[in-house]
Write a protein that holds these residues in place. Structure first.
Motif, PDB file in Angstrom:
ATOM      1  N   ILE A  56      33.481  36.718  36.840  1.00  0.00           N
ATOM      2  CA  ILE A  56      34.209  37.858  37.395  1.00  0.00           C
ATOM      3  C   ILE A  56      33.454  39.109  36.968  1.00  0.00           C
ATOM      4  O   ILE A  56      33.293  39.381  35.773  1.00  0.00           O
ATOM      5  N   ILE A  58      33.016  43.181  36.863  1.00  0.00           N
ATOM      6  CA  ILE A  58      33.842  44.389  36.854  1.00  0.00           C
ATOM      7  C   ILE A  58      32.933  45.608  36.773  1.00  0.00           C
ATOM      8  O   ILE A  58      32.023  45.662  35.943  1.00  0.00           O
ATOM      9  N   TYR A  83      36.701  32.103  32.993  1.00  0.00           N
ATOM     10  CA  TYR A  83      35.720  32.885  33.741  1.00  0.00           C
ATOM     11  C   TYR A  83      34.834  33.674  32.774  1.00  0.00           C
ATOM     12  O   TYR A  83      35.304  34.174  31.749  1.00  0.00           O
ATOM     13  N   ASP A 108      33.927  42.153  41.661  1.00  0.00           N
ATOM     14  CA  ASP A 108      35.226  41.556  41.983  1.00  0.00           C
ATOM     15  C   ASP A 108      36.357  42.532  41.687  1.00  0.00           C
ATOM     16  O   ASP A 108      37.381  42.535  42.376  1.00  0.00           O
ATOM     17  N   ILE A 109      36.167  43.346  40.665  1.00  0.00           N
ATOM     18  CA  ILE A 109      37.133  44.371  40.277  1.00  0.00           C
ATOM     19  C   ILE A 109      36.330  45.647  40.037  1.00  0.00           C
ATOM     20  O   ILE A 109      35.287  45.611  39.380  1.00  0.00           O
ATOM     21  N   VAL A 317      40.579  45.468  43.717  1.00  0.00           N
ATOM     22  CA  VAL A 317      40.155  44.067  43.664  1.00  0.00           C
ATOM     23  C   VAL A 317      39.560  43.702  45.012  1.00  0.00           C
ATOM     24  O   VAL A 317      40.159  43.964  46.053  1.00  0.00           O
ATOM     25  N   GLN A 320      38.972  37.777  48.095  1.00  0.00           N
ATOM     26  CA  GLN A 320      38.248  36.582  47.676  1.00  0.00           C
ATOM     27  C   GLN A 320      38.533  35.427  48.625  1.00  0.00           C
ATOM     28  O   GLN A 320      39.625  35.326  49.185  1.00  0.00           O
ATOM     29  N   LYS A 325      40.607  32.399  42.204  1.00  0.00           N
ATOM     30  CA  LYS A 325      39.870  33.535  41.637  1.00  0.00           C
ATOM     31  C   LYS A 325      40.574  34.842  41.995  1.00  0.00           C
ATOM     32  O   LYS A 325      40.626  35.764  41.181  1.00  0.00           O
ATOM     33  N   CYS A 329      41.794  37.608  39.340  1.00  0.00           N
ATOM     34  CA  CYS A 329      41.356  39.006  39.432  1.00  0.00           C
ATOM     35  C   CYS A 329      42.551  39.960  39.500  1.00  0.00           C
ATOM     36  O   CYS A 329      42.539  41.021  38.861  1.00  0.00           O
TER      37      CYS A 329
END
Length: 431
Positions: A56, A58, A83, A108-109, A317, A320, A325, A329
């Motif tokens: 993940i 960020i 993760y 992802d974030i 976010v 996905q 996932k 997230c």
């Protein structure tokens, strides 16, 4: 840390959203997501997938990368996720451009400034939260301004992360005798041989004068993020008063164009934001003080309170194709914007919380800069979506004053012509 699991959107919907944004397809991913969706858990159930071997990513501002890494890893470990967390330094002003350029390769974030929301929505780069259950908690726990900033149309898309993206006055209390009066601030700085900084060639800062006299400059956007219309009335008596006040300020021997303490010298006062609070405290020492922006007496003899843009940092976010996932997230983003996390960021780097409980804490209430920002918020306008051309145009207007192309000797007719040209161009950006 307290794990907060809420309902997850149907994975099939997420798959369609993500694939339509990215222009790719994968039947296996779609099938897997749909299967996982049917097993979405309640707020008390454990995760159905640990995420072992997956990452993940960020994106957050450099000032909070280390803190975010620590908080995210602890949350993952305490809640049974495996993760790998990768936190990268990407500023809120750059995140949207990077996400839009490559949604699949993006984080992802990601943290971003509120004025980037329309572009992210149009690109399919941010997961909608309305109808997921997260929206209810966001609306209950955060200030209304931050919730509005995270909303496009009638849909909520992001988690509010801070409520401190605005500006106010820092000043040396041994120099400035009355921070409520612009005329007095200028006079005090002139008498002390000190500088007063105000960035008049910025569309973010010079609206303080125009909005302060009652002018309007807003844009409406279509669902795809394009600009549909512009409501502007700078070419008016109110706009003329504002423009004349900027010209008068620039003519002072104390005036310096700028808004950053890192590049300021011999400062008596400066219009700046919470991001420079530590620098202001160090510079002014025992004389450190802050207040809302001052009022001024206009060319028409009326008194006007300087306004400002107010803004918020948000956490988005990415949609996905993997429902598990996505769930992880969303849970992580919710935690990273929780009361606990917002207070951690306040204590670490001074970010002002959007969370209502965090705002009410003794330590936040005692913060000089945040108190000044809170006072200014009563006179501020939430920053909406503005085209890039607007910012360039507003800079050019300020530059004309700084360079002397527009002065106090410029006739009212010529000043009004300048404002009419400005207004016409603003409207053209939405056509």
């Amino acid at each position: 840390m307290k794990k907060k699991l809420l309902a997850v959107l149907l994975a099939g919907t997420m798959t369609v959203s993500m694939l339509s944004a990215c222009g790719s397809s994968s039947s296996s991913s779609s099938t897997s997501s749909s299967s996982s969706s049917s097993e979405s858990s309640s707020s008390e159930e454990a995760s159905t997938s640990t995420g072992a071997g997956e990452t993940i990513t960020i994106w957050v501002a450099d000032a909070v990368t280390s803190l975010t890494q620590t908080m995210a890893e602890e949350f993952m470990a305490e809640n049974g996720y495996e993760y790998t967390i990768v936190v990268e330094s990407v500023g809120e002003g750059d995140a949207a451009s990077n996400m839009i350029t490559d949604v699949v390769g993006g984080a992802d974030i990601f943290g971003f400034a509120q004025d980037q929301l329309a572009r992210l929505v149009a690109a399919g780069a941010v997961q909608q939260l309305t109808g997921t259950g997260y929206d209810t908690e966001i609306e209950a726990e955060n200030g209304s301004g931050s919730v509005e900033a995270a909303t496009f149309g009638s849909t909520l898309y992001a988690f509010p992360m801070s409520a401190d993206n605005g500006y106010f006055l820092y000043y040396d209390s041994s120099v400035v005798t009355d921070p409520t009066s612009l005329e007095q601030i200028v006079a005090d700085c002139e008498a002390a041989g000190k500088n007063f900084y105000f960035e008049i060639n910025s569309g973010w800062y010079n609206v303080a004068f125009f909005f302060g006299t009652g002018c309007t400059l807003t844009y409406e956007t279509n669902d795809d993020g394009t600009f549909a219309s512009c409501d502007v009335d700078y070419a008016s008596d109110a706009g003329l008063v504002a423009l004349k006040e900027i010209i008068e300020l620039q003519s002072s021997s104390a005036f310096q164009n700028g808004s950053s303490l890192s590049s300021a010298t011999n400062v008596g006062a400066i219009v700046d934001g919470t991001w420079d609070s530590s620098a202001a405290q160090e510079l002014f020492g025992d004389n450190y003080a802050a207040a809302k922006l001052p009022s001024f007496v206009g060319s028409d003899g009326e008194t006007y309170q300087l306004s400002a843009f107010s803004g918020y940092k948000l956490l988005g976010v990415k949609p996905q194709t993997d429902a598990d996932k996505l769930k992880a997230c969303l849970e992580l983003a919710q935690y990273l914007t929780s009361e606990e996390a917002q207070l951690e960021r306040f204590n670490e780097v001074g970010w002002g919380p959007s969370n209502l409980n965090a705002q009410a804490s003794e330590e936040v209430q005692a913060d000089v800069a945040l108190s000044a920002l809170a006072a200014q918020s009563n006179y501020s306008v939430g920053q909406g979506q503005y085209p890039d051309d607007y910012w360039t145009l507003a800079t050019a207007l300020g530059d004309d004053i700084i360079s002397g192309n527009i002065t106090s000797s410029t006739s009212d007719d010529d000043l009004m012509a300048t404002l009419e040209d400005f207004e016409t161009k603003c409207i053209s950006y939405a056509q």
